[in-house]
Design an enzyme around this catalytic site. Structure first.
Site, PDB file in Angstrom:
ATOM      1  CB  SER A   1      -2.072  -3.133   1.435  1.00 29.75           C
ATOM      2  OG  SER A   1      -1.093  -3.910   2.061  1.00 29.75           O
ATOM      3  CB  ALA A   2      -1.636  -8.553  -0.389  1.00 31.00           C
ATOM      4  CG  HIS A   3      -0.122  -6.562   5.075  1.00 32.10           C
ATOM      5  ND1 HIS A   3      -0.048  -6.189   6.391  1.00 32.10           N
ATOM      6  CD2 HIS A   3       0.213  -5.454   4.373  1.00 32.10           C
ATOM      7  CE1 HIS A   3       0.317  -4.923   6.479  1.00 32.10           C
ATOM      8  NE2 HIS A   3       0.488  -4.445   5.260  1.00 32.10           N
TER       9      HIS A   3
ATOM     10  CB  CYS B   1       3.706   2.612  11.308  1.00 30.80           C
ATOM     11  SG  CYS B   1       2.758   2.074   9.917  1.00 30.80           S
TER      12      CYS B   1
ATOM     13  N   GLY C   1       0.817  -1.214   0.000  1.00 36.17           N
ATOM     14  CA  GLY C   1       0.000   0.000   0.000  1.00 36.17           C
ATOM     15  C   GLY C   1       0.847   1.258   0.000  1.00 36.17           C
ATOM     16  CB  THR C   2       4.021   2.121   1.727  1.00 31.99           C
ATOM     17  OG1 THR C   2       3.486   1.796   3.016  1.00 31.99           O
ATOM     18  CG2 THR C   2       4.941   3.321   1.833  1.00 31.99           C
TER      19      THR C   2
ATOM     20  CB  THR D   1      11.041  -9.730 -11.709  1.00 31.40           C
ATOM     21  OG1 THR D   1      12.014  -9.562 -12.732  1.00 31.40           O
ATOM     22  CG2 THR D   1      10.337 -11.069 -11.877  1.00 31.40           C
TER      23      THR D   1
HETATM   24  N1  PLP Z   1      -2.632   2.803   4.213  1.00 32.35           N
HETATM   25  C1  PLP Z   1      -3.317   2.386   5.270  1.00 32.35           C
HETATM   26  C2  PLP Z   1      -4.633   3.009   5.576  1.00 32.35           C
HETATM   27  C3  PLP Z   1      -2.804   1.377   6.084  1.00 32.35           C
HETATM   28  O1  PLP Z   1      -3.491   0.974   7.151  1.00 32.35           O
HETATM   29  C4  PLP Z   1      -1.546   0.819   5.756  1.00 32.35           C
HETATM   30  C5  PLP Z   1      -0.930  -0.223   6.619  1.00 32.35           C
HETATM   31  O2  PLP Z   1      -0.790  -0.044   7.824  1.00 32.35           O
HETATM   32  C6  PLP Z   1      -0.876   1.294   4.622  1.00 32.35           C
HETATM   33  C7  PLP Z   1      -1.448   2.282   3.867  1.00 32.35           C
HETATM   34  C8  PLP Z   1       0.458   0.745   4.213  1.00 32.35           C
HETATM   35  O3  PLP Z   1       0.308  -0.457   3.517  1.00 32.35           O
HETATM   36  P1  PLP Z   1       1.563  -1.450   3.376  1.00 32.35           P
HETATM   37  O4  PLP Z   1       1.860  -1.952   4.749  1.00 32.35           O
HETATM   38  O5  PLP Z   1       1.103  -2.526   2.447  1.00 32.35           O
HETATM   39  O6  PLP Z   1       2.675  -0.658   2.785  1.00 32.35           O
END
Ligand code: PLP
Length: 379
Positions: free
Chosen positions: A198-200, A322, A68-69, A236
């Site tokens: 984001s997958a996780h 985080c 996601g980041t 890749t």
């Molecule tokens: N955006 C939101 C709202 C999230 O909760 C998170 C993860 O904590 C992220 C972005 C970041 O995603 P990733 O951990 O896949 O980089």
């Protein structure tokens, strides 16, 4: 151990594990033209179709990233690069750091879009700001507004905001990382231009995500190399991770009504905590994710609560993942005008696909016991 930290990471679903193992067996590069390469490509495109279907999109508009980041970093920096810096970012005050920090480093002016005391974007503020937009000076408006907040679960008026921005000649990026699989995410109904996933958070692996880009929306790559992902994200592809993402997403959409049904268990848990200990529940008066609860009681510091719950066999988190473990006040709660005292005592409890009814009860009991020991007030 009772796991109640799904908003940090959801445990990997069995469907995702199976898809990942099958992809690892293929052992070839999806860009190779030989048979094994074509088999890898097939898995890649299957996952792309699964993710696209989940958000009502065309498969070719989905770009796989490392999470996601990176998806939000690509959207924000990619737009700024394509517009040659002629834009101003409007970033909601409750965005994830992945958006706030990438916006800060994008090299263009950034303005904070305010939220109400409930943690919802203030549409009146946005309307008024766009009405006095000076295109010559400010360039194109680019709004970053998340779908659902990771700490409070509060849902945002993304479609309404995107309409206002579009009418003002601007673009909207939506971080839908916490929305997918919990509420409906449809790029057409949202009317946004970019959407990060984001997958996780849906039961796929960590380190995989995607950016959906509306066809024709401005975007330049920020990573250069072999030209994978329509040259928008070279490197890749993480095939097993992506296969797990696709399978997890499909399962999450299939199970969405079960997840939504968790809201009654969540509400009952909150009612017990309010009644027996007088906690404050954030975002309670507005639409929230069905499985997230963020609450506080003044004087009982979040990290003490998290440790006490951990000792009792319950995994929860203070604020966003985080910042867990660090003594850090929540920017989200500050933006909502919550006092420092209360904000330092806020914990987030989040459930998901493998949560059981008894988990909600166990969380409430563990918290009340910890509060009683610490404060002597709870029942
Ligand atoms: N955006 C939101 C709202 C999230 O909760 C998170 C993860 O904590 C992220 C972005 C970041 O995603 P990733 O951990 O896949 O980089």
């Amino acid at each position: 151990m009772i796991y109640a930290d799904y908003n940090a990471t959801a445990p990997v679903r069995p469907e995702a594990k199976a898809a990942m193992l099958a992809a690892l067996e293929v052992g070839a590069n999806p860009s190779s033209v030989h048979g094994p390469g074509r088999a890898a490509r097939k898995l890649l495109e299957t996952a792309r179709a699964q993710v696209a279907l989940a958000i009502g999109a065309r498969a070719q508009d989905v770009i796989f990233t490392s999470g996601g980041t990176e998806a939000s970093a690509l959207a924000l920096n990619g737009v700024v690069a394509q517009l040659e810096g002629k834009c101003t970012l409007l970033v909601s005050a409750i965005e994830h750091e992945a958006v706030i920090k990438n916006a800060g480093y994008a090299g263009v002016p950034v303005e904070t879009a305010y939220v109400t005391a409930d943690g919802v974007l203030d549409l009146d503020w946005l309307r008024e700001r766009l009405a006095r937009w000076d295109h010559d000076q400010d360039g194109t408006p680019l709004l970053a507004l998340m779908m659902a907040n990771n700490e409070t679960g509060v849902l945002q008026p993304v479609a309404d905001a995107a309409t206002l921005v579009r009418e003002a000649g601007g673009l909207t990026h939506c971080d839908a990382v916490q929305g997918l699989g919990k509420v409906m995410v449809n790029v057409n109904l949202l009317g946004v231009d970019y959407l990060a996933l984001s997958a996780h958070k849906v039961g796929g692996p960590q380190g995989v995500g995607a950016l959906w880009v509306r066809s024709g929306a401005p975007l330049k790559p920020v990573l250069f190399g072999g030209g994978q992902e329509r040259s928008l994200r070279s490197g890749t592809e993480n095939l097993s991770g992506i296969a797990g993402f696709g399978a997890a997403t499909e399962a999450a959409i299939r199970d969405m009504s079960k997840l939504q049904a968790l809201s009654s268990l969540r509400d009952a848990m909150e009612a017990k905590l309010v009644q027996e200990a007088g906690v404050t529940v954030f975002g309670k008066g507005v639409d929230r994710l069905p499985q997230t609860s963020n609450f506080a009681i003044a004087g009982f510091r979040a990290e003490t609560q998290v440790m006490a719950m951990d000792l009792a066999g319950v995994a929860v988190s203070s604020g966003s993942a985080c910042s867990s473990g660090k003594v850090k006040r929540s920017l989200v709660l500050s933006a909502m005008g919550v006092s420092d005292d209360l904000s330092e005592s806020a914990i987030r409890v989040s459930f998901g696909w493998d949560s059981k009814a008894e988990d909600f009860h166990a969380v409430a009991e563990a918290w009340l016991a910890a509060a009683k020991r610490a404060l002597g007030t709870a029942a």
